[in-house]
Design a protein around this motif. Structure first.
Motif, PDB file in Angstrom:
ATOM      1  N   LEU A 179       0.815  -1.210   0.000  1.00 38.68           N
ATOM      2  CA  LEU A 179       0.000   0.000   0.000  1.00 38.68           C
ATOM      3  C   LEU A 179       0.853   1.267   0.000  1.00 38.68           C
ATOM      4  O   LEU A 179       0.335   2.359  -0.183  1.00 38.68           O
ATOM      5  CB  LEU A 179      -0.938   0.004   1.215  1.00 38.68           C
ATOM      6  CG  LEU A 179      -1.948  -1.141   1.265  1.00 38.68           C
ATOM      7  CD1 LEU A 179      -2.863  -0.978   2.466  1.00 38.68           C
ATOM      8  CD2 LEU A 179      -2.764  -1.214  -0.011  1.00 38.68           C
ATOM      9  N   ILE A 180       2.155   1.100   0.236  1.00 35.63           N
ATOM     10  CA  ILE A 180       3.075   2.227   0.093  1.00 35.63           C
ATOM     11  C   ILE A 180       4.327   1.740  -0.622  1.00 35.63           C
ATOM     12  O   ILE A 180       4.624   0.538  -0.611  1.00 35.63           O
ATOM     13  CB  ILE A 180       3.468   2.842   1.462  1.00 35.63           C
ATOM     14  CG1 ILE A 180       4.196   1.804   2.329  1.00 35.63           C
ATOM     15  CG2 ILE A 180       2.264   3.413   2.183  1.00 35.63           C
ATOM     16  CD1 ILE A 180       4.763   2.389   3.621  1.00 35.63           C
ATOM     17  N   ARG A 181       5.035   2.653  -1.236  1.00 33.08           N
ATOM     18  CA  ARG A 181       6.303   2.316  -1.881  1.00 33.08           C
ATOM     19  C   ARG A 181       7.221   3.532  -1.798  1.00 33.08           C
ATOM     20  O   ARG A 181       6.787   4.646  -1.481  1.00 33.08           O
ATOM     21  CB  ARG A 181       6.087   1.929  -3.350  1.00 33.08           C
ATOM     22  CG  ARG A 181       5.471   3.015  -4.208  1.00 33.08           C
ATOM     23  CD  ARG A 181       5.454   2.583  -5.672  1.00 33.08           C
ATOM     24  NE  ARG A 181       4.888   3.614  -6.529  1.00 33.08           N
ATOM     25  CZ  ARG A 181       3.620   3.682  -6.885  1.00 33.08           C
ATOM     26  NH1 ARG A 181       2.770   2.760  -6.442  1.00 33.08           N
ATOM     27  NH2 ARG A 181       3.184   4.653  -7.658  1.00 33.08           N
ATOM     28  N   SER A 182       8.504   3.335  -2.066  1.00 30.97           N
ATOM     29  CA  SER A 182       9.465   4.440  -2.023  1.00 30.97           C
ATOM     30  C   SER A 182       9.095   5.492  -3.051  1.00 30.97           C
ATOM     31  O   SER A 182       8.725   5.170  -4.187  1.00 30.97           O
ATOM     32  CB  SER A 182      10.877   3.920  -2.287  1.00 30.97           C
ATOM     33  OG  SER A 182      11.283   3.042  -1.265  1.00 30.97           O
ATOM     34  N   SER A 183       9.180   6.743  -2.650  1.00 31.28           N
ATOM     35  CA  SER A 183       8.850   7.847  -3.553  1.00 31.28           C
ATOM     36  C   SER A 183       9.897   7.947  -4.664  1.00 31.28           C
ATOM     37  O   SER A 183      11.105   7.842  -4.414  1.00 31.28           O
ATOM     38  CB  SER A 183       8.778   9.149  -2.765  1.00 31.28           C
ATOM     39  OG  SER A 183       8.634  10.242  -3.637  1.00 31.28           O
ATOM     40  N   SER A 184       9.417   8.141  -5.878  1.00 35.39           N
ATOM     41  CA  SER A 184      10.336   8.306  -7.011  1.00 35.39           C
ATOM     42  C   SER A 184      11.057   9.655  -6.931  1.00 35.39           C
ATOM     43  O   SER A 184      12.142   9.826  -7.496  1.00 35.39           O
ATOM     44  CB  SER A 184       9.566   8.198  -8.325  1.00 35.39           C
ATOM     45  OG  SER A 184       8.517   9.147  -8.380  1.00 35.39           O
TER      46      SER A 184
END
Length: 325
Positions: free
Chosen positions: A52-57
Motif C-alpha cells: 500500500l506504500i512504496r518508495s517515492s520516485s
C-alpha cells in the motif's frame, strides 16, 4: 475498519494521514498522529508488506501512499489468494483422508465396526465418559431434530463443565432452523464453539486426538460407524477437521458476500458438487436441504451460466474460474 483486510488500526490511520499529507515524513506523522517513532515505523512496515506504500520516485527516503482505488484492489486480491490457498489445503486434506481410509487394512485393535444406530449411541456414551481434553464434531444433515437436541444437552453440559473444549461444525442450512440456532447459541454460552460451512464430507467425531468415529456411509448414517484409533489416520482426520474449521463461518457472523459473479458460498459449493457429477439428491444431502431446494438452486445456476445440464454448469464454472477444477 480495515482489520479484515490485514491492516491494523495504527496502520490505517497512518495510511489515511499519508494520503491527506503526501509530503509528510516519519517525524511529521509522529507529530500529527501523536505516535512514537517505533509505532510509525511498524505501521509503515505493515503498509509496505501489503503493497500500500512504496518508495517515492522523487525522494527515495520518503514513502508514497498508493491510490485508495488501487489499494482496495490489492487488498481484495490478497484476501482472495489466501482463501484459495486455504481451500486448496482443505481439498488436499480430504484427498489424503480418503486415501488413508481406502488403504487401511482392518485391525481388531485399531478398527471397530459399529452396526446400527443403537450400537453407535452405546459406544458414544462410553466414549464421552472418557473425554479429557477436546471433542470435535462434524454435524451434517442440516437442522437437528428435537430428539437429538434434547438428548445431547445434558451430555454437552456435563462435558463443558468438566472443562472439555468442544468445537462443532454445522451446515449453513442449519442456520435457517430456529431450534438448531437456539441450541447452538446455548452451547456457545457454555463455552462451546460453533461454526458452519456449505457442505461437510461426512459425520465425524474426534476425541482427544486419539479416537475418531466416522459414519460408515455418508448417505446413510443408520448403517453404523467405524471407530479408528490408528495415530496416523486420526491425525489426518484431525487435520481435515482443522482445515474445514478455518474456512467455516462462526455462529453469529453475517453471511459472506457474493463474489464478483454474484455467487454466494452455498451456490459455489453446489457448482463444485455438480462438476463432480453429484445428483440433486446427493447435493441436497450434503447441504442439509430438501431435494426441491437443491433442484431450485441448480436450475438458477444453470440459467446463470447458460448451461443445458447440471454437469455442464459445473464445467462452465470451472472454465470461468468460479471453482477449482
Amino acid at each position: 475498519m480495515y482489520d479484515v483486510l490485514g491492516m491494523d488500526a495504527t496502520a490505517e490511520v497512518v495510511y489515511r494521514e499519508m494520503l491527506a499529507h503526501p509530503q509528510d515524513g516519519v517525524v511529521d506523522l509522529m507529530r500529527r498522529l501523536r505516535l512514537t517513532e517505533q509505532a510509525v515505523l511498524t505501521a509503515l512496515d505493515t503498509l509496505s508488506e501489503l503493497a500500500l506504500i512504496r518508495s517515492s520516485s522523487e525522494d527515495p527516503r520518503n514513502f508514497h501512499a498508493v491510490d485508495p482505488h488501487l489499494a482496495a484492489d490489492i487488498l481484495l486480491a490478497r484476501q482472495r489468494a489466501e482463501l484459495a490457498a486455504q481451500q486448496k489445503r482443505v481439498q488436499e486434506a480430504q484427498a489424503a483422508a480418503v486415501r488413508l481410509k481406502s488403504e487401511f487394512t482392518q485391525d481388531r485393535e485399531e478398527l471397530l465396526r459399529l452396526n446400527g444406530v443403537d450400537c453407535v449411541r452405546d459406544y458414544l456414551a462410553t466414549l464421552y465418559d472418557r473425554v479429557e481434553d477436546e471433542l470435535l464434531t462434524f454435524a451434517p444433515g442440516g437442522a437437528q431434530t428435537a430428539a437429538n437436541v434434547r438428548s445431547s444437552r445434558p451430555l454437552a453440559e456435563t462435558l463443558l463443565e468438566r472443562g472439555v473444549r468442544m468445537r462443532t461444525v454445522y451446515l449453513d442450512s442449519a442456520r435457517n432452523d430456529p431450534a438448531t440456532v437456539a441450541h447452538a447459541e446455548w452451547l456457545a454460552t457454555l463455552g462451546g464453539r460453533i461454526r458452519s460451512v456449505p457442505s461437510l464430507p461426512n459425520r465425524m467425531i474426534i476425541c482427544d486426538r486419539r479416537i475418531a468415529v466416522v459414519a460408515a456411509d455418508c448417505d446413510d448414517t443408520a448403517a453404523g460407524a467405524v471407530v479408528l484409533q490408528t495415530p496416523g489416520v486420526v491425525s489426518s482426520l484431525y487435520a481435515l477437521f482443522d482445515c474445514v474449521w478455518q474456512c467455516a463461518r462462526p455462529l453469529g457472523d453475517t453471511p459472506s458476500p457474493a463474489d464478483t459473479q454474484g455467487l454466494g458460498p452455498q451456490q459455489a459449493e453446489v457448482l463444485r458438487l455438480l462438476s463432480q457429477g453429484h445428483t440433486d439428491e446427493s447435493v441436497a444431502a450434503r447441504l442439509g436441504v430438501s431435494a426441491r431446494t437443491a433442484r431450485r438452486i441448480a436450475t438458477r445456476l444453470m440459467d446463470h451460466l447458460g448451461a443445458r445440464s447440471r454437469f455442464q454448469a459445473g464445467v462452465h464454472a470451472v472454465a470461468r474460474g468460479l471453482i477449482r477444477p
